[in-house]
Design an enzyme around this catalytic site. Structure first.
Site, PDB file in Angstrom:
ATOM      1  N   SER A 140       0.749  -1.154  -0.053  1.00 55.49           N
ATOM      2  CA  SER A 140      -0.032   0.032  -0.113  1.00 55.49           C
ATOM      3  C   SER A 140       0.828   1.234   0.018  1.00 55.49           C
ATOM      4  O   SER A 140       0.564   2.383  -0.751  1.00 55.49           O
ATOM      5  CB  SER A 140      -0.993   0.068   1.257  1.00 55.49           C
ATOM      6  OG  SER A 140      -0.417  -0.209   2.397  1.00 55.49           O
ATOM      7  N   HIS A 157      -2.075  -8.858   2.125  1.00 60.00           N
ATOM      8  CA  HIS A 157      -1.742  -7.530   2.661  1.00 60.00           C
ATOM      9  C   HIS A 157      -2.903  -7.217   3.731  1.00 60.00           C
ATOM     10  O   HIS A 157      -3.233  -8.100   4.604  1.00 60.00           O
ATOM     11  CB  HIS A 157      -1.433  -6.375   1.554  1.00 60.00           C
ATOM     12  CG  HIS A 157      -0.997  -5.216   2.167  1.00 60.00           C
ATOM     13  ND1 HIS A 157      -0.313  -4.999   3.346  1.00 60.00           N
ATOM     14  CD2 HIS A 157      -0.715  -3.962   1.530  1.00 60.00           C
ATOM     15  CE1 HIS A 157      -0.049  -3.763   3.279  1.00 60.00           C
ATOM     16  NE2 HIS A 157      -0.320  -2.944   2.287  1.00 60.00           N
ATOM     17  N   HIS A 205       5.652 -12.705   7.148  1.00 61.29           N
ATOM     18  CA  HIS A 205       6.133 -11.531   6.737  1.00 61.29           C
ATOM     19  C   HIS A 205       7.081 -11.367   5.591  1.00 61.29           C
ATOM     20  O   HIS A 205       8.232 -12.060   5.802  1.00 61.29           O
ATOM     21  CB  HIS A 205       6.253 -10.606   8.115  1.00 61.29           C
ATOM     22  CG  HIS A 205       6.084  -9.063   7.610  1.00 61.29           C
ATOM     23  ND1 HIS A 205       7.149  -8.228   7.003  1.00 61.29           N
ATOM     24  CD2 HIS A 205       4.950  -8.397   7.669  1.00 61.29           C
ATOM     25  CE1 HIS A 205       6.483  -7.183   6.848  1.00 61.29           C
ATOM     26  NE2 HIS A 205       5.249  -6.915   7.166  1.00 61.29           N
ATOM     27  N   ARG A 226       3.555  -4.714  16.469  1.00 61.80           N
ATOM     28  CA  ARG A 226       2.351  -4.414  16.528  1.00 61.80           C
ATOM     29  C   ARG A 226       1.168  -5.606  16.874  1.00 61.80           C
ATOM     30  O   ARG A 226       0.390  -5.145  17.529  1.00 61.80           O
ATOM     31  CB  ARG A 226       1.763  -3.955  15.101  1.00 61.80           C
ATOM     32  CG  ARG A 226       2.795  -2.859  14.549  1.00 61.80           C
ATOM     33  CD  ARG A 226       2.634  -2.772  13.020  1.00 61.80           C
ATOM     34  NE  ARG A 226       2.803  -3.910  12.336  1.00 61.80           N
ATOM     35  CZ  ARG A 226       2.526  -4.199  10.979  1.00 61.80           C
ATOM     36  NH1 ARG A 226       1.922  -3.091  10.134  1.00 61.80           N
ATOM     37  NH2 ARG A 226       2.963  -5.167  10.160  1.00 61.80           N
ATOM     38  N   ASP A 252      -1.810  -8.491  11.849  1.00 61.06           N
ATOM     39  CA  ASP A 252      -3.386  -8.838  11.297  1.00 61.06           C
ATOM     40  C   ASP A 252      -3.702 -10.051  12.369  1.00 61.06           C
ATOM     41  O   ASP A 252      -5.060 -10.392  12.190  1.00 61.06           O
ATOM     42  CB  ASP A 252      -3.638  -8.930   9.910  1.00 61.06           C
ATOM     43  CG  ASP A 252      -3.065  -8.080   9.145  1.00 61.06           C
ATOM     44  OD1 ASP A 252      -3.532  -6.815   9.313  1.00 61.06           O
ATOM     45  OD2 ASP A 252      -2.254  -8.137   8.137  1.00 61.06           O
TER      46      ASP A 252
HETATM   47  N1  HAX Z   1       1.183 -20.013   5.957  1.00 57.36           N
HETATM   48  C1  HAX Z   1       1.495 -21.179   5.154  1.00 57.36           C
HETATM   49  N2  HAX Z   1       2.627 -20.895   4.210  1.00 57.36           N
HETATM   50  C2  HAX Z   1       3.137 -19.624   4.284  1.00 57.36           C
HETATM   51  C3  HAX Z   1       3.014 -18.634   5.420  1.00 57.36           C
HETATM   52  C4  HAX Z   1       1.832 -18.735   5.994  1.00 57.36           C
HETATM   53  N3  HAX Z   1       1.285 -17.876   6.964  1.00 57.36           N
HETATM   54  N4  HAX Z   1       3.865 -17.678   5.131  1.00 57.36           N
HETATM   55  C5  HAX Z   1       4.459 -17.936   4.003  1.00 57.36           C
HETATM   56  N5  HAX Z   1       4.246 -19.222   3.546  1.00 57.36           N
HETATM   57  C6  HAX Z   1       4.691 -19.803   2.536  1.00 57.36           C
HETATM   58  C7  HAX Z   1       4.666 -19.010   1.101  1.00 57.36           C
HETATM   59  O1  HAX Z   1       3.345 -19.177   0.733  1.00 57.36           O
HETATM   60  C8  HAX Z   1       5.659 -19.515   0.241  1.00 57.36           C
HETATM   61  O2  HAX Z   1       5.315 -20.746  -0.095  1.00 57.36           O
HETATM   62  P1  HAX Z   1       5.566 -21.275  -1.439  1.00 57.36           P
HETATM   63  O3  HAX Z   1       7.199 -21.137  -1.735  1.00 57.36           O
HETATM   64  O4  HAX Z   1       5.233 -22.708  -1.832  1.00 57.36           O
HETATM   65  O5  HAX Z   1       4.866 -20.227  -2.656  1.00 57.36           O
HETATM   66  C9  HAX Z   1       6.909 -19.883   1.509  1.00 57.36           C
HETATM   67  O6  HAX Z   1       6.199 -19.990   2.660  1.00 57.36           O
HETATM   68  C10 HAX Z   1       7.956 -18.561   1.370  1.00 57.36           C
HETATM   69  O7  HAX Z   1       7.420 -17.471   1.701  1.00 57.36           O
HETATM   70  P2  HAX Z   1       8.263 -16.296   2.553  1.00 57.36           P
HETATM   71  O8  HAX Z   1       9.367 -15.946   1.894  1.00 57.36           O
HETATM   72  O9  HAX Z   1       8.235 -16.971   3.774  1.00 57.36           O
HETATM   73  O10 HAX Z   1       6.950 -15.246   2.467  1.00 57.36           O
HETATM   74  P3  HAX Z   1       6.902 -14.219   1.492  1.00 57.36           P
HETATM   75  O11 HAX Z   1       7.599 -12.870   1.827  1.00 57.36           O
HETATM   76  O12 HAX Z   1       6.814 -14.652   0.289  1.00 57.36           O
HETATM   77  O13 HAX Z   1       5.175 -13.633   1.819  1.00 57.36           O
HETATM   78  C11 HAX Z   1       3.375 -13.042   3.363  1.00 57.36           C
HETATM   79  C12 HAX Z   1       4.900 -12.812   3.045  1.00 57.36           C
HETATM   80  C13 HAX Z   1       2.989 -12.172   4.419  1.00 57.36           C
HETATM   81  C14 HAX Z   1       2.639 -13.082   1.892  1.00 57.36           C
HETATM   82  C15 HAX Z   1       3.016 -14.546   3.771  1.00 57.36           C
HETATM   83  O14 HAX Z   1       3.934 -14.959   4.795  1.00 57.36           O
HETATM   84  C16 HAX Z   1       1.781 -14.915   3.884  1.00 57.36           C
HETATM   85  O15 HAX Z   1       1.154 -15.261   2.820  1.00 57.36           O
HETATM   86  N6  HAX Z   1       1.225 -14.595   5.240  1.00 57.36           N
HETATM   87  C17 HAX Z   1      -0.405 -14.997   5.294  1.00 57.36           C
HETATM   88  C18 HAX Z   1      -1.131 -13.952   4.959  1.00 57.36           C
HETATM   89  C19 HAX Z   1      -0.882 -12.690   5.866  1.00 57.36           C
HETATM   90  O16 HAX Z   1      -0.726 -12.888   7.010  1.00 57.36           O
HETATM   91  N7  HAX Z   1      -0.762 -11.325   5.316  1.00 57.36           N
HETATM   92  C20 HAX Z   1      -0.397 -10.368   6.081  1.00 57.36           C
HETATM   93  C21 HAX Z   1       0.839  -9.840   6.064  1.00 57.36           C
HETATM   94  C22 HAX Z   1       1.292  -8.507   6.881  1.00 57.36           C
HETATM   95  C23 HAX Z   1       0.550  -7.370   6.237  1.00 57.36           C
HETATM   96  O17 HAX Z   1       0.853  -6.975   5.245  1.00 57.36           O
HETATM   97  N8  HAX Z   1      -0.592  -6.937   6.806  1.00 57.36           N
HETATM   98  O18 HAX Z   1      -1.419  -5.767   6.155  1.00 57.36           O
END
Ligand code: HAX
Length: 437
Positions: A243, A273, A320, A329, A375
């Site tokens: 964002s 996000h 994250h 947070r 979150d």
């Molecule tokens: N549950 C299961 N698998 C997860 C995970 C979770 N909470 N977090 C990461 N992974 C997985 C990823 O999907 C990825 O899998 P693949 O290789 O199979 O695609 C692997 O672990 C490596 O990912 P990463 O490098 O650890 O994480 P990224 O930087 O790519 O992504 C995310 C960060 C926040 C998008 C991710 O941790 C996620 O999807 N979390 C759940 C959704 C969430 O809580 N989002 C909010 C984040 C905070 C925010 O922005 N708030 O607004």
């Protein structure tokens, strides 16, 4: 005395930084700051230092610092309302914009200034009303901000031939007007979507967050305190998150703050996000329903976590892109719950999930950060105060996020930062660069 002391301070501070930045750009512009790896190009540009963002900085272990201050430090130092213990988001905006902790008088001035600037034109209400009531609140929110763009001082001044030297001034005016109006737009959407359009008039004697809680219709002093804390901790997370980066990117084309912030809200509306706050509470209630208990055991939660992962889904609220420790947070909200909330099943479930999920995510061997993010906790606090409309949770996040990204947008224009235009490459080119090394 200057009619707007914050604007005067910002002009002085930003001019000095702009001069220094230009000097270094001229003398040291070709010095290397960073290197980029193959993995960073493919992997969403993680960690590449490529943007100037003054308002906050994120450390993977320590978490967010706003102008050098951690969340617990801000809770001590920022002005409060009356005998309240939670910081006023007005104070954080002041700090992010000019780098100084404001005093009570300055924050009172800002509360009054935003109250004075508020006034959503009726045509914006009509635009919202034209959308079906089951339109997601984030879509309503983004649409309403876009509709308000007609009033942009920046767009009008640009149309009339504004000089580059005045971009920051018009950006500041739009940012202040937009922030003043966001709680009004958001509460209009909330009351129309969930309470038959039964609106509650603003109380101009209240602060920005307190009045937002009032207009939402939750008249509870603890909830008002929660809103002040919530609107403070969600405000900024340095510039690379989706964002914030969207605001920066769109703003760099000299699209005005309304266009830039509306676009940012479309990024926040994604489940990886900001929408994660809605997804977390849906996931928790889905789990409780399936297990048949409002307070499942840790063993039952472990089974449900495995089930979610086996279905090819993520555990919302965990992980994250930058953080490598529990999000401060999250911890700030946990601290709030420990202080104010007794006997809440849903809060206890959040804490039990916190006890079991990190080990499970670690065991997958691929998740870089197994810890909770912001979150993971927010929905349980809202539910405790009777705020059960999950679809609205990301709008609350959005109202807060305006403080950081719009303060940063003022800086971008004051520093004369150019159009953002990184280089893309094809996968063929990328592979050709490494295959024979
Ligand atoms: N549950 C299961 N698998 C997860 C995970 C979770 N909470 N977090 C990461 N992974 C997985 C990823 O999907 C990825 O899998 P693949 O290789 O199979 O695609 C692997 O672990 C490596 O990912 P990463 O490098 O650890 O994480 P990224 O930087 O790519 O992504 C995310 C960060 C926040 C998008 C991710 O941790 C996620 O999807 N979390 C759940 C959704 C969430 O809580 N989002 C909010 C984040 C905070 C925010 O922005 N708030 O607004």
């Amino acid at each position: 005395m200057n009619a707007d002391p914050l604007k005067k301070k910002f002009a002085e501070k930003s001019e000095a930084v702009a001069i220094e930045l230009k000097k270094y750009l001229k003398e040291k512009g070709s010095e290397k700051i960073d290197e980029v790896s193959f993995a960073q190009v493919v992997g969403g540009m993680r960690g590449i230092k490529s943007m100037v963002w003054e308002t906050s900085a994120l450390d993977p272990v320590e978490g967010i610092r706003f102008r050098g201050y951690s969340i617990p430090e801000l809770r001590e130092l920022l002005p409060k309302r009356g005998n309240g213990k939670e910081p006023l988001p007005e104070g954080l905006f002041w700090l992010m914009l000019v780098g100084e902790i404001p005093n009570n008088e300055q924050v009172e001035w800002l509360s009054e200034e935003w109250s004075r600037r508020a006034g959503v034109p009726d045509y914006v209400h009509k635009v919202i009303d034209a959308l079906p009531e089951d339109t997601h609140p984030m879509t309503q929110f983004s649409t309403a901000i876009l509709a308000l763009q007609k009033n942009s001082i920046f767009a009008k001044a640009y149309d009339e031939g504004m000089s580059k030297a005045d971009y920051w001034d018009a950006t500041y005016e739009d940012a202040m007007n937009l922030i003043a109006n966001l709680p009004h737009i958001a509460s209009y959407i909330y009351r129309r979507t969930y309470h038959n359009g039964d609106l509650i008039a603003a109380d101009p004697t209240l602060d920005w967050g307190g009045n937002f809680a009032h207009m939402l219709g939750i008249e509870n002093d603890e909830f008002k305190s929660l809103m002040r804390l919530y609107l403070t901790i969600h405000a900024d997370h340095e510039g690379g998150n989706a964002s914030a980066h969207t605001t920066h990117l769109v703003g760099s084309t000299l699209s005005d703050p309304y266009l830039s912030f509306s676009a940012a809200m479309n990024a926040l509306a994604g489940p990886l996000h900001g929408l994660a706050n809605q997804e977390v509470i849906k996931w928790i209630f889905g789990m409780c329903e399936e297990i048949g208990s409002t307070n499942p055991t840790k063993e039952q939660i472990v089974d449900y976590v495995h089930k979610t992962l086996n279905e090819g889904k993520v555990i919302p609220g965990y992980g994250h892109a930058v953080l490598r420790q529990p999000d401060p947070r999250f911890m700030a909200q946990k601290r709030f719950a420990e202080e104010y909330i007794k006997d809440s099943d849903v809060v206890e479930v959040v804490w039990k999930v916190f006890d079991v999920v990190p080990d499970i995510l670690n065991s997958l061997g691929k998740v870089k950060n197994p810890w909770p993010n912001v979150d993971a906790h927010s929905g349980a606090l809202l539910v405790h105060y009777g705020f059960n409309q999950f679809g609205f949770y990301t709008v609350l996040f959005g109202v807060s996020r305006a403080l950081g990204v719009l303060a940063a947008l003022c800086w971008s224009r004051a520093l004369g930062l150019p159009l953002e235009r990184p280089k893309s490459v094809t996968s063929e080119w990328l592979i050709s660069q490494v295959k024979d090394r």
